[in-house]
Design a protein around this motif. Sequence first.
Motif, PDB file in Angstrom:
ATOM      1  N   LEU A  81     -14.733  -4.447  23.087  1.00 27.31           N
ATOM      2  CA  LEU A  81     -13.980  -5.091  24.162  1.00 27.31           C
ATOM      3  C   LEU A  81     -14.724  -4.987  25.494  1.00 27.31           C
ATOM      4  N   GLN A  82     -15.394  -3.862  25.711  1.00 24.73           N
ATOM      5  CA  GLN A  82     -16.123  -3.658  26.967  1.00 24.73           C
ATOM      6  C   GLN A  82     -17.224  -4.679  27.193  1.00 24.73           C
ATOM      7  N   THR A  83     -17.688  -5.324  26.138  1.00 24.05           N
ATOM      8  CA  THR A  83     -18.727  -6.333  26.312  1.00 24.05           C
ATOM      9  C   THR A  83     -18.166  -7.623  26.915  1.00 24.05           C
ATOM     10  N   ARG A  84     -16.835  -7.805  26.828  1.00 30.16           N
ATOM     11  CA  ARG A  84     -16.207  -9.038  27.318  1.00 30.16           C
ATOM     12  C   ARG A  84     -15.150  -8.822  28.397  1.00 30.16           C
ATOM     13  N   TYR A  85     -14.617  -7.605  28.476  1.00 28.05           N
ATOM     14  CA  TYR A  85     -13.513  -7.300  29.390  1.00 28.05           C
ATOM     15  C   TYR A  85     -13.823  -6.030  30.171  1.00 28.05           C
ATOM     16  N   GLU A  86     -13.128  -5.873  31.279  1.00 29.16           N
ATOM     17  CA  GLU A  86     -13.168  -4.619  32.015  1.00 29.16           C
ATOM     18  C   GLU A  86     -12.023  -3.773  31.451  1.00 29.16           C
ATOM     19  N   ILE A  87     -12.348  -2.609  30.925  1.00 35.42           N
ATOM     20  CA  ILE A  87     -11.381  -1.773  30.213  1.00 35.42           C
ATOM     21  C   ILE A  87     -11.003  -0.551  31.050  1.00 35.42           C
ATOM     22  N   PHE A  88      -9.692  -0.289  31.122  1.00 38.45           N
ATOM     23  CA  PHE A  88      -9.159   0.891  31.802  1.00 38.45           C
ATOM     24  C   PHE A  88      -8.259   1.638  30.819  1.00 38.45           C
ATOM     25  N   ILE A  89      -8.281   2.953  30.885  1.00 39.62           N
ATOM     26  CA  ILE A  89      -7.302   3.765  30.179  1.00 39.62           C
ATOM     27  C   ILE A  89      -6.257   4.127  31.212  1.00 39.62           C
ATOM     28  N   ALA A  90      -4.994   3.805  30.925  1.00 37.49           N
ATOM     29  CA  ALA A  90      -3.895   4.039  31.865  1.00 37.49           C
ATOM     30  C   ALA A  90      -2.834   4.892  31.181  1.00 37.49           C
ATOM     31  N   SER A  91      -2.750   6.144  31.595  1.00 36.01           N
ATOM     32  CA  SER A  91      -1.794   7.075  31.000  1.00 36.01           C
ATOM     33  C   SER A  91      -0.739   7.464  32.025  1.00 36.01           C
ATOM     34  N   ALA A  92       0.513   7.451  31.591  1.00 39.08           N
ATOM     35  CA  ALA A  92       1.616   7.858  32.476  1.00 39.08           C
ATOM     36  C   ALA A  92       1.672   9.389  32.516  1.00 39.08           C
ATOM     37  N   ALA A  93       0.577   9.981  32.886  1.00 39.37           N
ATOM     38  CA  ALA A  93       0.440  11.441  32.868  1.00 39.37           C
ATOM     39  C   ALA A  93       1.328  12.144  33.889  1.00 39.37           C
ATOM     40  N   MET A  94       1.840  11.416  34.863  1.00 40.29           N
ATOM     41  CA  MET A  94       2.718  12.044  35.861  1.00 40.29           C
ATOM     42  C   MET A  94       3.989  12.589  35.214  1.00 40.29           C
ATOM     43  N   GLU A  95       4.326  12.079  34.033  1.00 42.03           N
ATOM     44  CA  GLU A  95       5.494  12.585  33.322  1.00 42.03           C
ATOM     45  C   GLU A  95       5.284  14.023  32.871  1.00 42.03           C
ATOM     46  N   VAL A  96       4.021  14.406  32.653  1.00 35.55           N
ATOM     47  CA  VAL A  96       3.673  15.766  32.237  1.00 35.55           C
ATOM     48  C   VAL A  96       2.407  16.176  32.991  1.00 35.55           C
ATOM     49  N   PRO A  97       2.543  16.590  34.247  1.00 29.95           N
ATOM     50  CA  PRO A  97       1.357  16.914  35.053  1.00 29.95           C
ATOM     51  C   PRO A  97       0.447  17.978  34.436  1.00 29.95           C
ATOM     52  N   ALA A  98       0.998  18.857  33.621  1.00 33.33           N
ATOM     53  CA  ALA A  98       0.176  19.895  32.983  1.00 33.33           C
ATOM     54  C   ALA A  98      -0.816  19.287  31.988  1.00 33.33           C
ATOM     55  N   SER A  99      -0.638  18.006  31.667  1.00 27.84           N
ATOM     56  CA  SER A  99      -1.488  17.375  30.653  1.00 27.84           C
ATOM     57  C   SER A  99      -2.786  16.788  31.212  1.00 27.84           C
ATOM     58  N   PHE A 100      -2.937  16.714  32.529  1.00 28.00           N
ATOM     59  CA  PHE A 100      -4.106  16.045  33.114  1.00 28.00           C
ATOM     60  C   PHE A 100      -5.429  16.521  32.525  1.00 28.00           C
ATOM     61  N   ALA A 101      -5.686  17.805  32.602  1.00 26.40           N
ATOM     62  CA  ALA A 101      -6.986  18.336  32.164  1.00 26.40           C
ATOM     63  C   ALA A 101      -7.216  18.058  30.679  1.00 26.40           C
ATOM     64  N   ALA A 102      -6.206  18.326  29.851  1.00 27.23           N
ATOM     65  CA  ALA A 102      -6.372  18.123  28.410  1.00 27.23           C
ATOM     66  C   ALA A 102      -6.596  16.649  28.081  1.00 27.23           C
ATOM     67  N   LYS A 103      -5.858  15.755  28.741  1.00 25.83           N
ATOM     68  CA  LYS A 103      -6.037  14.324  28.487  1.00 25.83           C
ATOM     69  C   LYS A 103      -7.433  13.877  28.916  1.00 25.83           C
ATOM     70  N   TYR A 104      -7.866  14.335  30.069  1.00 26.26           N
ATOM     71  CA  TYR A 104      -9.192  13.965  30.556  1.00 26.26           C
ATOM     72  C   TYR A 104     -10.283  14.480  29.604  1.00 26.26           C
ATOM     73  N   GLU A 105     -10.174  15.742  29.209  1.00 25.72           N
ATOM     74  CA  GLU A 105     -11.177  16.322  28.294  1.00 25.72           C
ATOM     75  C   GLU A 105     -11.190  15.581  26.959  1.00 25.72           C
ATOM     76  N   TRP A 106     -10.010  15.232  26.458  1.00 23.88           N
ATOM     77  CA  TRP A 106      -9.921  14.504  25.200  1.00 23.88           C
ATOM     78  C   TRP A 106     -10.611  13.142  25.340  1.00 23.88           C
ATOM     79  N   LEU A 107     -10.325  12.443  26.436  1.00 27.51           N
ATOM     80  CA  LEU A 107     -10.953  11.137  26.664  1.00 27.51           C
ATOM     81  C   LEU A 107     -12.469  11.262  26.760  1.00 27.51           C
TER      82      LEU A 107
END
Length: 177
Positions: A81-107
């Motif tokens: 998809l990145q070859t044809r579109y601009e891709i963003f990952i959009a996570s509603a992480a504000m629902e669980v602020p403790a998840s920021f670091a783990a989500k970022y590391e996983w990504l």
Amino acid sequence: MGETKQRIAIDMDEVIADTLDKMLERYNREYEDTITPQHLHGKKLRHVAKCGDQVSRFFDDPLFLRDLKVLPDSQDVIRELQTRYEIFIASAAMEVPASFAAKYEWLKEHFPFIPNSHIVFCGDKSIIDADYLIDDHAYQFARFRGQGILFSAPHNVEETRYPRVHNWRDVADMFLK
């Protein structure tokens, strides 16, 4: 100047990361239960669990999100998809602020080809300026200005208001043909 690519925003949990599998595994172990995805037809785990809303406490553990499985074909399709579109990952992480670091590391581990500038942790996804949003929660489309595309999950099987994809091969068929 080059042509502007259309933008696709992609949710994380239950769209590229198999959060449900991990939740069921942990819930069934801790509560000696045998709930499967089939038990969740049109419902979330908290609706059928013995402990109700307490299942959300799993997310309080910063390590809970670190070892989620990647949904099949998501990495290959997103790379293409990145070859044809601009891709963003959009996570509603504000629902669980403790998840920021783990989500970022996983990504960073599983999607290292997504630049940091294209990872968005937010609450209300209507703030995302994209042409498409692929998400498993239809409520995220209510104020989103682009086209919502529902990624199938047990909890959303009865939702019929939006175009639906069942897996990443369907996403490829929709955007890459």
